[in-house]
Scaffold this active site. Sequence first.
Site: not given
Ligand code: ADP
Length: 489
Positions: A181, A293, A391
């Site tokens: 994904k 990062c 960050e």
């Molecule tokens: P950022 O702050 O860089 O967007 P995230 O950790 O929020 O970092 O997002 C990184 C990835 O994790 C993206 O592909 C996002 O869609 C996915 N993501 C965000 N929330 C969830 C969740 N609750 N469960 C699984 N995947 C998630």
Amino acid sequence: MPLSISRDDLIRTGNFIAGRWTEPTKETFGVRDPADGSLIAEVTDSDGGDAKAAVDAASAALPSWRAATARSRAQVLKRWHALILSNQEDLARLISREQGKPLAEARGEILYAAGYVEWFAEEATRTYGDVIPETVRGRKMLVVKEGVGVVAAITPWNFPAAMMARKLAPALAAGCTVVAKPAEDTPLTSLALAVLAEEAGVPPGVLNIVAASRSRAAEVVDVWLGDSRVRKITFTGSTPVGKHLARESASTLKRLSLELGGNAPFIVFDDADVDAAVDGLMAAKFRNGGQTCVSPNRVFAQREIHDEFVRKLGVRVGALKVGPATDESSQIGPMINRQAVRKITSHIQDAVAQGAKVIAGGVTEVDEESNYVAPTVLSGATSSMLLAAEETFGPVAAVFRFDTEAEVVRSANGTPYGLAAYFYSRDVSRIWRVANAIECGIVGVNEGLISSETAPFGGIKESGYGREGSRRGLDDYMDVKYVCQGGLS
Ligand code: ADP
């Protein structure tokens, strides 16, 4: 926005499951250009059913992909590598369009991504095991390695090609099949990479890509977390989501590789080459607009060189050209979205309110019309400021003044994170002392650019675990099996 590409068929808006491209007929979400908010494409907003279909396909494809020789898997990866390179310009334009990084950097990211594919194509044939000297007469004891099975890959938006490549390539090399994904902000690059993977001969079901909006991300990933056929999650993203994945994968005890947030220190000692340190910080901090990062988040300058360092840094940062990726001279593109702009601005505002001095750039209020942020240098940073603990993920260098080595090592380590650290010094004893004392997975000594497909990338503490790239990057996708044959004469 005229960032046209020569191969229109690289732009896909449906999912890639079981070797077939779906039409984005049901619900979709918009992918927008961060430079001006214009709509680039409407992409399928997948649900739990799509997520399960992807695992069904990956699971069905596993036995034959796992049974293929390592050499034949390597050949597929080599063809994919060649196709990524021959489509470098189109892929770079896609990245610039959906992620906003200047074209020159996007071209560099494609080379970097291709480097991982080539590296793991080569490593695929070197997954050696062990022969253990027998402990009992008439026994043979062997250790072999085999792919873990179906892998779920979840990636962030900041390096849409490289983050996918460094997960998919080792997984495929190890004989795993993948459900992936991409981040909701940047799905088009991943989908384009899948077009090329298909062209390279990746068999149906071996690689499956499922796109989803932010609000559907959890629905898709929850299906993967709960499915016992998925044996590993590989994730790059924020620490809270990484912790969520660790918790929720516990019920099926999946393997995990988590590359999470950082709060990298960048230390300049009195004995450093100050010009080299400024060069290093420019490369490490202002690449991708600071949205990396391993980007330094706290800059520490020792008292004697502090003023000279800050002055030289301010001049360089003040000269950076901000603009859209379409303009070849741009050095800093737009931030990924409004939420990012708000966070960066709040960090600057908070620092200034607490007494930091603006040396270059500076933002007084959130511009609700644009995602551009002026590259900024602040001096007089202190540990009570937001930017010391969180960050910033933007083009802001906050400089802390320090007196002693012991003090700065304590400050550098005074964070729950431990991804990267950088320091500049010409004292050999100090170099080894500090490199040993710093708590992190990656240390740059007199060097600002540390990433390479040949080296292990990853963190410690709450920056996660697992390593990507290097020979270790393949082990993370393989289980060890010990085979003991007895009764031999
Ligand atoms: P950022 O702050 O860089 O967007 P995230 O950790 O929020 O970092 O997002 C990184 C990835 O994790 C993206 O592909 C996002 O869609 C996915 N993501 C965000 N929330 C969830 C969740 N609750 N469960 C699984 N995947 C998630």
